[in-house]
Motif scaffolding. Sequence first.
Motif, short mmCIF file in Angstrom:
data_model
loop_
_atom_site.label_atom_id
_atom_site.label_comp_id
_atom_site.label_asym_id
_atom_site.label_seq_id
_atom_site.Cartn_x
_atom_site.Cartn_y
_atom_site.Cartn_z
N PHE A 162 0.81 -1.21 0.00
CA PHE A 162 0.00 0.00 0.00
C PHE A 162 0.85 1.27 0.00
CE2 PHE A 162 -2.99 -2.84 2.58
CZ PHE A 162 -3.68 -3.24 1.44
N THR A 163 2.09 1.17 0.46
CA THR A 163 2.92 2.37 0.68
C THR A 163 3.92 2.62 -0.44
OG1 THR A 163 2.78 1.81 3.03
CG2 THR A 163 4.32 3.54 2.41
N VAL A 164 4.50 1.56 -0.99
CA VAL A 164 5.62 1.70 -1.92
C VAL A 164 5.28 2.59 -3.10
CG1 VAL A 164 7.08 0.43 -3.53
CG2 VAL A 164 6.71 -0.46 -1.24
N ASN A 165 4.09 2.46 -3.64
CA ASN A 165 3.74 3.19 -4.86
C ASN A 165 3.03 4.52 -4.60
OD1 ASN A 165 4.79 1.28 -6.70
ND2 ASN A 165 3.00 -0.02 -6.40
N LEU A 166 2.94 4.93 -3.34
CA LEU A 166 2.31 6.22 -3.06
C LEU A 166 3.26 7.36 -3.44
CD1 LEU A 166 0.65 5.67 0.44
CD2 LEU A 166 -0.51 5.88 -1.76
N PRO A 167 2.75 8.44 -4.05
CA PRO A 167 3.61 9.59 -4.38
C PRO A 167 3.76 10.53 -3.18
CG PRO A 167 1.42 9.94 -5.26
CD PRO A 167 1.39 8.59 -4.61
N ASP A 180 5.42 5.17 11.42
CA ASP A 180 4.18 4.42 11.63
C ASP A 180 3.35 4.52 10.35
OD1 ASP A 180 2.31 2.91 12.86
OD2 ASP A 180 1.61 4.43 14.25
N LEU A 181 2.90 3.39 9.84
CA LEU A 181 2.27 3.34 8.51
C LEU A 181 1.09 4.29 8.36
CD1 LEU A 181 2.24 2.12 5.72
CD2 LEU A 181 0.97 0.18 6.61
N PRO A 182 0.12 4.34 9.28
CA PRO A 182 -1.00 5.27 9.10
C PRO A 182 -0.56 6.73 9.01
CG PRO A 182 -1.50 3.66 10.81
CD PRO A 182 -0.05 3.50 10.48
N LEU A 183 0.50 7.10 9.75
CA LEU A 183 0.99 8.48 9.73
C LEU A 183 1.72 8.79 8.43
CD1 LEU A 183 2.31 8.87 13.39
CD2 LEU A 183 0.07 9.53 12.47
N VAL A 184 2.45 7.81 7.90
CA VAL A 184 3.21 8.02 6.67
C VAL A 184 2.27 8.15 5.47
CG1 VAL A 184 4.87 6.98 5.07
CG2 VAL A 184 5.28 6.87 7.54
N THR A 185 1.24 7.32 5.41
CA THR A 185 0.32 7.37 4.27
C THR A 185 -0.42 8.70 4.19
OG1 THR A 185 -1.37 6.26 5.63
CG2 THR A 185 -0.05 4.88 4.18
N LYS A 186 -0.62 9.35 5.32
CA LYS A 186 -1.31 10.65 5.32
C LYS A 186 -0.48 11.75 4.67
CE LYS A 186 -4.14 9.76 9.42
NZ LYS A 186 -4.43 10.15 10.83
N LEU A 187 0.82 11.50 4.49
CA LEU A 187 1.71 12.50 3.88
C LEU A 187 1.74 12.40 2.36
CD1 LEU A 187 4.75 12.20 6.34
CD2 LEU A 187 2.86 13.85 6.41
N ALA A 188 1.07 11.41 1.81
CA ALA A 188 1.08 11.24 0.34
C ALA A 188 0.34 12.38 -0.34
CB ALA A 188 0.44 9.90 -0.02
N LEU A 197 -8.15 2.78 4.73
CA LEU A 197 -9.14 1.77 5.09
C LEU A 197 -8.59 0.36 4.91
CD1 LEU A 197 -12.57 3.10 3.72
CD2 LEU A 197 -11.80 2.96 6.10
N LEU A 198 -7.87 0.15 3.80
CA LEU A 198 -7.28 -1.16 3.55
C LEU A 198 -6.22 -1.52 4.59
CD1 LEU A 198 -6.91 -1.01 -0.35
CD2 LEU A 198 -8.53 -2.39 0.96
N ILE A 199 -5.43 -0.51 4.98
CA ILE A 199 -4.39 -0.74 6.00
C ILE A 199 -5.03 -1.12 7.33
CG2 ILE A 199 -2.65 0.43 7.40
CD1 ILE A 199 -1.92 2.04 4.87
#
Length: 324
Positions: A162-167, A180-188, A197-199
């Motif tokens: 879920f994270t590798v391909n996020l810009p 922490d994954l939820p915090l990192v994804t919010k920076l995309a 939701l998937l995470i």
Amino acid sequence: MNEINHSWVTEFVLLGLSNSKELQPFLFLIFSLLYLAILLGNILIILTVTSDSCLHSPMYFLLANLSFIDICVASFATPKMIADFLVEHKTISFDACLAQIFFVHLFTGSEMVLLVSMAYDRYVAICKPLHYMTIMSRRVCIILVLISWLVGFIHTTSQLVFTVNLPFCGPNQVDSFFCDLPLVTKLACIDTYVVSLLIVADSGFLSMSSFLLLVVSYTVILTTVRNHSSASMAKACSTLTAHITVVILFFGPCIFIYVWPFSIYSVDKVLAVFYTIFTPILNPVIYTLRNKEVKAAMSKLKSQYLKPGQVSTVVRNVLFWETK
């Protein structure tokens, strides 16, 4: 997409536990001591189990593996956090951030499944005592440990996808002491609502399914024991108390972080510290405090390697070389 992913953001800034410069030396000392205690406590359990033939049983084999995973859980981010207390700019490279995400889910996912295996071991020992050594053979124990690592690897791989391909093209501040994954994804730079939701669904499914299996297992065990004598009930409750305490301490923060719909950063930080620092340090205490066999084996290990004559000899040698 891949070009955007790696060319715009090359590092993240970890905001850490506190912005206060006055607290940094104090936190450095406290967490250094806690990390040292984690290493010493869990290594002591591993050495005790491997060196004493009386502890070469399925329960203690799984316990030694739990101690190893606890060392891993405490080590994926704690050394970095301790080092960051001494620097003003707390940065981490993009690849190192992904590595932290990979390892935290690998180790915590593996520990969840291992705790289920330990519950199954107690179920067989208490509910099927005559067939215990047949069912929980060494081959079965090794398979259970391998399954725990396999499930952890599958879980962390699915999370990392879920994270590798996020810009990541702008904000790079992570309000925690690790990635922490939820915090990192919010920076995309894109809407990550579906990804989030998937995470949560992935981590929530593993956490809740493991927790429910543990609840069912311990309920069946306690129901079965109630039909036996009071002596066996007392012994079983003494054994299960340690297991249930560890389960609550580990799963409580994990379930709250990934299943609770409202995110409070200060609370999430405390819970993250709890399952990465305090749970690994409490596990050795909980499992040895009321376990006479482990305490006896540790006493034997102490008398074997820390004899008074040997200690005095070491002290004399140190003093001799210092004065030489």
